[in-house]
Every structure is written in C-alpha cells, then in structure tokens.
Design an enzyme around this catalytic site. Structure first.
Site, PDB file in Angstrom:
ATOM      1  N   ASP A  24       0.981  -1.185   0.105  1.00 16.09           N
ATOM      2  CA  ASP A  24       0.017   0.160  -0.046  1.00 16.09           C
ATOM      3  C   ASP A  24       0.869   1.250  -0.007  1.00 16.09           C
ATOM      4  O   ASP A  24       2.083   1.191   0.214  1.00 16.09           O
ATOM      5  CB  ASP A  24      -0.778  -0.063   1.316  1.00 16.09           C
ATOM      6  N   ASP A  26      -0.099   5.231   0.835  1.00 16.56           N
ATOM      7  CA  ASP A  26      -0.498   6.284   1.881  1.00 16.56           C
ATOM      8  C   ASP A  26      -0.638   5.313   3.357  1.00 16.56           C
ATOM      9  O   ASP A  26      -1.259   4.438   3.584  1.00 16.56           O
ATOM     10  CB  ASP A  26      -1.710   6.743   1.806  1.00 16.56           C
ATOM     11  N   ASP A 198      -2.159  -0.233   5.798  1.00 18.51           N
ATOM     12  CA  ASP A 198      -2.367   0.579   7.369  1.00 18.51           C
ATOM     13  C   ASP A 198      -3.764   0.800   7.572  1.00 18.51           C
ATOM     14  O   ASP A 198      -4.288   1.014   8.591  1.00 18.51           O
ATOM     15  CB  ASP A 198      -1.822   1.812   7.138  1.00 18.51           C
TER      16      ASP A 198
HETATM   17 MG   LIG Z   1      -3.002   3.188   3.271  1.00 16.14          MG
END
Ligand SMILES: [Mg+2]
Length: 246
Positions: A24, A26, A198
C-alpha cells in the site's frame, strides 16, 4: 486476533527467492499528511523499491486507493507494476477497468458541492472522489450518511471508509481482487504473497496474503487480520532496506 492495543510480532526478514511483495502507499510507505497532497516521499524511496523489485525478480507491486497517475508521479523511478483506485486501474498488467464508470462527473460534482457546503476538503480521484473530515471530525456521521445516499443513487459506485475520510470508488473492485490478478503475472507466480497496509481498505488484501501461504503486515495501530505489525512507515522502509542488505 487482537484489539487496537494488541501486540503482534514484527515480520520476519523478506525471503527474496520465495516471496512476492505487495505494498500500500499512504500510511504504509509514506506518512499520512493533513491533506493528501502534502505527503512527503523520501527521496530514496523509488530507488529502494526499484532495487528490491530487481532482487525479487520483478515480484513487487504497489496497490493503492490513489489514482495511477498520482502513484506514478510520487514514485518516479520505480518501474514495476502499480494498481490504483482500489483495483480499478493498473500499470504493468491489463487494466481491470476499460472505461470510467457511468455518472462519474455528476457524482464528483455532488461530492465537491457537499464538501464546500460543509467546509470540508474534497479530493478529486480519477475514478471517484473522497470527502475528508480530518479538519472537523464531528462531521463524520453527516459525511457517511451523505456517501451512503450518494452510492444508493449511483449504482456503479461503492462507499469506501478510509482514515478520516469517506470515499466513493467504482463498485466491484478491491485490493484483494488486485492481488489475485497480480499473482497471475509470471513474475509473481509460485511466490508466497506478502502484503503491507495500514487502513481498513487493506484488510481484505492482508487476509488474502494470509490465506494464500504468505503473511500480512499491519502498519500502525488498530485491529487487523495480519499476523505481523510495524508501528510506522519509517519502520516498514527500514524493513525493506534490511531485505536489500540481507
Ligand atoms: Mg494506506
């Protein structure tokens, strides 16, 4: 299983010969910033990804909710596969979605107007949009209600909750679906999937990696199906660097 304070071990060293890496962007490779445009990409990051991709024989891909164009801009110097817009667009493989979804511009106009009326940030996306309530978290319920109503009226879109934001994205695409497609590429075939992310949007992909002989790495606090955890993007970058040096 754990709650948000649950302790998970740090991930084992990446096995360059046996594993495939899906990352991923961000909140995972780079820290979340007050606005999506304000993120800081470490100068060395594209080179680290490029070198690691070479060591993995090409089995490294970026999988993000960002548009493909933004990913390519932020990570100039990394030439590997990228999946953007939660799986709707891609580089280095056949693009999952041939055309933009019907009603896209009307949906984006409604989101932009709502954000302006509410004093919130609207983020334009190539295949949808997002309203961010980081500046005024008290408006979360209002934003979520608006998004649900919008999705009910635009059948080609689905609501995607995110960190301090609600997004509308094309229906029928997901990060775990992207992993399944990427895994059919020759560079990834036969390797154990390792996914790092996240956010709630990453949980299906973390589960997919766990279910297909590999493992997930949750970045930051919060409940996750992943077996391993790293506390911050800086720790993930250190883990990637260690794999290069190993
Ligand atoms: Mg992310």
């Amino acid at each position: 299983m754990d709650d948000s304070t649950g302790v998970k071990p740090t991930p084992p060293a990446l096995n360059l010969g046996r594993e495939a890496l899906f990352l991923d962007f961000d909140g995972c490779l780079v820290d979340i910033a007050p606005t999506p445009d304000a993120i800081k990409v470490p100068d060395a990051l594209p080179r680290v990804l490029q070198d690691l991709s070479a060591r993995l024989n090409g089995a490294l891909a970026i999988v993000s909710g960002r548009s493909l164009h933004e990913l390519e801009t932020f990570l100039q110097g990394f030439d590997g596969p990228m999946v953007g817009s939660h799986g709707a667009e891609a580089r280095g493989m056949t693009a999952p979605m041939a055309h933009q979804p019907a009603g896209l511009s009307e949906l984006q106009q409604e989101m932009a107007s709502f954000a302006t009326r509410s004093g919130l940030l609207y983020e334009h996306k190539s295949h949808g949009g997002a309203v961010h309530f980081r500046s005024d978290p008290a408006q979360q319920t209002l934003v979520e209600g608006f998004a649900q109503d919008l999705a009910a009226r635009h059948g080609d879109f689905a609501v995607q909750p995110a960190k301090m934001a609600v997004e509308l994205r094309p229906a029928g695409f997901s990060k775990d679906g992207a992993l399944a497609l990427l895994s059919e590429l020759s560079a990834f075939a036969g390797r154990r999937p390792v996914y790092a992310g996240d956010d709630t949007t990453d949980e299906p992909a973390l589960a997919w990696a766990e279910d297909h002989g590999g493992f997930g790495v949750k970045i930051g606090a919060g409940h996750s199906v992943a077996r391993f955890r790293l506390d911050a993007p800086s720790q993930l970058r250190a883990w990637l660097m260690a794999a290069l040096e190993g």
